[in-house]
Design a protein around this motif. Sequence first.
Motif, mmCIF file in Angstrom:
data_model
loop_
_atom_site.group_PDB
_atom_site.id
_atom_site.type_symbol
_atom_site.label_atom_id
_atom_site.label_comp_id
_atom_site.label_asym_id
_atom_site.label_seq_id
_atom_site.Cartn_x
_atom_site.Cartn_y
_atom_site.Cartn_z
ATOM 1 N N ILE A 1 15.164 -28.920 -5.945
ATOM 2 C CA ILE A 1 15.903 -29.217 -4.717
ATOM 3 C C ILE A 1 15.041 -30.149 -3.865
ATOM 4 C CG2 ILE A 1 17.117 -28.249 -2.741
ATOM 5 C CD1 ILE A 1 17.108 -25.571 -4.179
ATOM 6 N N LYS B 1 19.087 -23.680 0.034
ATOM 7 C CA LYS B 1 18.710 -24.810 0.881
ATOM 8 C C LYS B 1 17.191 -24.889 0.954
ATOM 9 C CE LYS B 1 20.431 -27.129 4.905
ATOM 10 N NZ LYS B 1 19.376 -27.485 5.852
ATOM 11 N N ASN B 2 16.695 -26.096 0.782
ATOM 12 C CA ASN B 2 15.257 -26.315 0.874
ATOM 13 C C ASN B 2 14.948 -26.830 2.273
ATOM 14 O OD1 ASN B 2 12.619 -27.020 0.619
ATOM 15 N ND2 ASN B 2 12.953 -28.579 -0.946
ATOM 16 N N GLN C 1 17.590 -30.626 1.356
ATOM 17 C CA GLN C 1 18.887 -30.598 0.642
ATOM 18 C C GLN C 1 19.233 -29.161 0.264
ATOM 19 O OE1 GLN C 1 20.831 -33.485 -0.169
ATOM 20 N NE2 GLN C 1 19.425 -34.240 1.407
ATOM 21 N N SER C 2 20.496 -29.017 -0.116
ATOM 22 C CA SER C 2 20.871 -27.701 -0.652
ATOM 23 C C SER C 2 21.664 -27.888 -1.935
ATOM 24 C CB SER C 2 21.683 -26.923 0.387
ATOM 25 O OG SER C 2 22.999 -27.432 0.425
ATOM 26 N N LYS C 3 21.615 -26.877 -2.785
ATOM 27 C CA LYS C 3 22.338 -26.956 -4.039
ATOM 28 C C LYS C 3 23.099 -25.662 -4.264
ATOM 29 C CE LYS C 3 20.360 -30.460 -6.859
ATOM 30 N NZ LYS C 3 19.633 -30.788 -8.072
ATOM 31 N N ASN D 1 9.884 -31.524 -1.705
ATOM 32 C CA ASN D 1 10.817 -31.258 -2.811
ATOM 33 C C ASN D 1 10.299 -30.050 -3.582
ATOM 34 O OD1 ASN D 1 12.035 -33.563 -2.024
ATOM 35 N ND2 ASN D 1 11.253 -34.801 -3.721
ATOM 36 N N SER E 1 24.373 -20.801 -2.431
ATOM 37 C CA SER E 1 23.884 -22.138 -2.046
ATOM 38 C C SER E 1 22.446 -21.991 -1.559
ATOM 39 C CB SER E 1 24.852 -22.728 -1.038
ATOM 40 O OG SER E 1 24.284 -22.854 0.172
#
Lengths: 320, 328, 388
Positions: free
Chosen positions: C205, C168-169, C209-211, C174, C166
Amino acid sequence: MRREGSPFQGLSTVFVKELADHISSIRMLMLEFLVVVTAMAALYEAISTLRQNTAEDPFLLLRLFTIDRAPLPSFVAILGFLIPLMAIGLGFDAVNGEHNRRTLSRILAQPIYRDALLMGKFLAALATIGISLAALWLLVIGLGLIFLGVPPGGEEIARSLVFLIVAIFYAGVWLSLAMLLSIVFRSAATAALVSLGIWLFLTVLWPMLAPAVAQAIAPADPRYALLGLNDPATAVWTQELLRLSPNDLFGEAMLAVLSPTTRTLGPVFLDQLRGAVMGAPLPFGESIMIAWPQTVGLVAGTIILFAFSYVLFQRQEVRA
Amino acid sequence: MSDQSSHSRGTAPDPVIAARGLTRRYGATAVVDAIDFDIARGEVFGLLGPNGAGKTTTILMMLGLTEISSGEVNVLGFNPAREPLKVKRRVGYLPDAVGFYDQLTATENLAYTAKLMGLARAERARLIEAALSRVGLADVASKRVATFSRGMRQRLGLAEIIMKRAEIAILDEPTSGLDPQATLEFLGLIEELKAEGVTVLLSSHMLDQVQRICDRVALFKAGRIVLMGAVPELAVKVLGAGFVVEVEAEGPGIARRLAMIPGVTQVETLAADRFRMTAERDVRPDAARAVVAGDGALRRLSVDEPSLEAIYARYFQTEATGDVRHAA
Amino acid sequence: MRALDAARLAFALVLLGPAAHAAEAVHDIKGLYLMTDYPAVTVRPGTTTNISLRLQDYGLAPERYQLSVAGVPNGWTATLLGGGQPVGAAMPAPDGSVALQLRLDVPAGNDLAPHTLTVKAEGQGTTAELPIAVSLAKELPAKLSVKSTLPSLRGSPKSNFDYTLSIKNDSGRNLVASFSAEAPANFETSFTEAYGTQELSSIPIDAGQSKDIKLKVRPPTTIDAGHFPVKVNVKAEDASASTELALDVVGEPQLQISGRDGLLSARAVAGKQSSIPIVVTNSGTAPAENITLAGTAPSGWKVTFEPATIERLVPGKDSEVQALLTPSDKSLAGDYQATIRATSRGESASSQFRITVGTSTVWGMAGAGVIGIALLLMLGAVARFGRR
């Protein structure tokens, strides 16, 4: 009471004389002519069929023996039909001819035993047939080489040699029978007629009679008939009865030896085929094993019929 | 006729064939029934008898070609039941109506026999040639036997025996079916064999021939030898006397005078001037003397040698009446 | 009522979007402005920082503005970039703007005193100034972070090692994060979406947010057992992050079946048990335990093994087992197929054997016996009736 000397004294002399007689006789010439002409016709058909179908076949030479094209039967089938004729032709007057020429007691007054005379005659006739068949065999191989252009493999040669040996014993059965009849019947004509009668019966009539007899012994179960199948019991009986004919034994042995994919000669059940690799040729030894009972039948038949004639001849009075 | 006439019947000083109680039975019937005989070396011995009397069976037993039921026979010191090959090597046999391989020549036929004898090649050719010329077939030696006459075949059979250099020649009905000329020639050949010292055993029903060449005869009847010996001996035995002398003479009291000759057993007066005397010996000189002494005119003096035919006929005639049975 | 309607209208206008709202606002202002989103930034000494600037012209005629930076501390380098090049002047269009960047090269040092730099744009009478407060800090909060929930996986060389990562930014912007994995040679690595099969090399990202992405590592099947590290690097602009993953490869047995000397054919006799040597080889990396053998043969055939199981087979070794094969006594002469399988837990191997069924030699002997009897009969006849 033990008699002195060898029972085979003079055997070679009788053998050589009889062989020379057979080979130079017009009767043998005619038989040879008949066999060669029909065999050549069958071979011609086989070769022309094989040249049209240039399928890859590891046993091309053997196909020469077995292939048939209507209306001619295959080479082997023709020999199965004609070998008995040759054997009968050479054997039907073996002993009664000597009686009728009044040579028997004169020859037996020479220092030989009858054993030598009968065995010499038998072996000479068998050798005559053997020589003819060997010549025919060479002819097939030669024609195969010329017209098919494929050198025969070692296994093909071995299988065709087995064909030669079995064919000689097949001739031996009929020769023994003809000689037996030449001992039983004082008239050569009677012996010839009876021999030919037996031959016709076993090669022509018996294949028609055997299924009928089998039906009588083991009537077919109607449930099989409803399914359009043959009752295995009846089929087995038919085959066993057919095997009483040397002709059938010869045909079966030749099928096993000359068609290497033959896996059995009896009726086959479906579950026997499960897991079987089809179309694979059997090893040489296995083919021989399949043909072995038939070969044994022919060999033993030859010996037993000869032993029977031998005993009859030995017990027979010399005087006419 | 020969010196052997003095021997007692059935025995010979140097027997080449000696049979004792020789019997051949087929089932219960004896075809040859316990016969005894001896045949001397160099003798010509005749076997007489009607067909089926057992002559040929006796011969076959001597050659080992048929089983001996009991008794024994000895041929040249060998037992044919035990050593038939040795016997057959030394004995030549000419069967009744001998046959040859028609498609082969005379030489080839003999060569086959010679090979069976085991003769060497060189010897074979020489012996065959000699034998064929002996029997007068040298010029047809390379002709096929199919073209041969009956007489030539018989001679070829004899040539085979000569070629074998057989010590004993057994001839079964050798002259039957031959014309008189051929018969004479054949008998001449037999006498030649005898002159060479070959013992000949002859079976025949031609009595005059047998009488002419046989030293002794054996008469077969139903498997038994009923009579055996030299012909004159048999005549004495069967006919009562051996000689019949016919006298044709004129003169008084000739019959009486003839009857007084010693040895004469009977005198028959056939006609006024013909008489038949039966005597134990040849009484012709005495008869001539007797006629001359009585002032008779001797016109003819003939002797009938004892005829085998007469003996044969007489014997079977007496046999039929159930008279004496001469056991062999 | 009317007032309420107007309020509703205003609300709708607000909802319609900031563009409309801004367009309305533009008309209120007039003049030249130098602007930035964040006029106070924290910078780590020894790094280079870019600060985005905008020279905005509201309702003025086009004019050339001289650009300058004032208040640059000693040792610092401040460069104004436009369109990627250092620029000295800018000329925005009326009601337009020009994007500029202030590049600050802050030398490494212990002086953490804050400074204020002033960016100036001077035209004919119109001037715009923008003071930017730069404070210095030793550590900056991470802009990107990458984390794996299950960083160490265990499996066989044949299994797939799937790691869920995962990213995370944490930066304010962005970002497009690109990633790579460092794995030992011959390891195959691929990144995919968390719930998808599409392979990725980068992913956008949003700020804060996280992806989730998935890393799939496939070790070479021939690899020996062991511990293998995999390092995942994530980069976005000047930010980067990495995490250490680990593959714990446990060995696995791999079975192979053949006949002795590699033969896959055998001979047997109908109705008679014959023993075929079978070689089971473990070409894998871990011992195989409790190998059971089984065979599939044509109907009516019997196949058993001696021994029926192999307790343990060390890698690289083989073990010979006798397959006891009894073809049905109704079998025809010739070739049949039989399959022989060896199974050890999940691992199995099978081989097809071609069995050439032979006719029992007993019958051959019987035949020879028959001929022998016939010959004996003949000899008896010769003994009894011979020599006549």
